[in-house]
Design a protein around this motif. Structure first.
Motif, PDB file in Angstrom:
ATOM      1  N   GLN A  42      13.199   1.485   3.221  1.00  0.00           N
ATOM      2  CA  GLN A  42      12.241   0.390   3.205  1.00  0.00           C
ATOM      3  C   GLN A  42      12.379  -0.419   4.474  1.00  0.00           C
ATOM      4  O   GLN A  42      13.466  -0.571   5.033  1.00  0.00           O
ATOM      5  CB  GLN A  42      12.479  -0.504   1.996  1.00  0.00           C
ATOM      6  N   PHE A  43      11.223  -0.951   4.905  1.00  0.00           N
ATOM      7  CA  PHE A  43      11.218  -1.766   6.116  1.00  0.00           C
ATOM      8  C   PHE A  43      11.465  -3.201   5.705  1.00  0.00           C
ATOM      9  O   PHE A  43      10.721  -3.763   4.900  1.00  0.00           O
ATOM     10  CB  PHE A  43       9.877  -1.623   6.840  1.00  0.00           C
ATOM     11  N   ASP A  44      12.470  -3.796   6.279  1.00  0.00           N
ATOM     12  CA  ASP A  44      12.831  -5.172   5.968  1.00  0.00           C
ATOM     13  C   ASP A  44      12.380  -6.055   7.125  1.00  0.00           C
ATOM     14  O   ASP A  44      12.840  -5.900   8.249  1.00  0.00           O
ATOM     15  CB  ASP A  44      14.340  -5.288   5.757  1.00  0.00           C
TER      16      ASP A  44
END
Length: 100
Positions: free
Chosen positions: A2-4
């Motif tokens: 996931q892109f944070d």
């Protein structure tokens, strides 16, 4: 994975936000220019149609008048007007002058 977004630096987010805002402004200016050109073209087209219609109407009236005048000039009058004798002294009719 996931892109944070919290891992991206603030300067990078500001840079990307500025680019997006610039793209939105550029798209707005392009659309506004396109709408202005379309309106200008529609106005020019309507002006051209109205002016050409008016000129054609005037030309048609002039052509009809010319035909009418030429037709009237080509007709032979049925008879000549007879000169009526009038009491006169010379070429001009008699005029009573009260002053003299």
């Amino acid at each position: 994975m996931q892109f944070d977004l919290s891992s991206v630096e603030t300067a990078t987010l500001v840079f990307i936000g500025t680019l997006v805002f610039g793209l939105v402004l550029a798209a707005f200016v392009l659309v506004a220019g396109l709408v202005a050109l379309v309106l200008l073209g529609a106005g020019k087209l309507s002006w051209t149609v109205v002016s050409r219609t008016l000129l054609a109407t005037v030309h048609g009236i002039n052509a009809g008048w010319d035909r009418l005048v030429n037709h009237a000039a080509a007709l032979d009058p049925g008879g000549d007007f007879q000169a009526q004798p009038s009491p006169s002294t010379g070429t001009y009719p008699r005029v009573i002058l009260r002053d003299s």
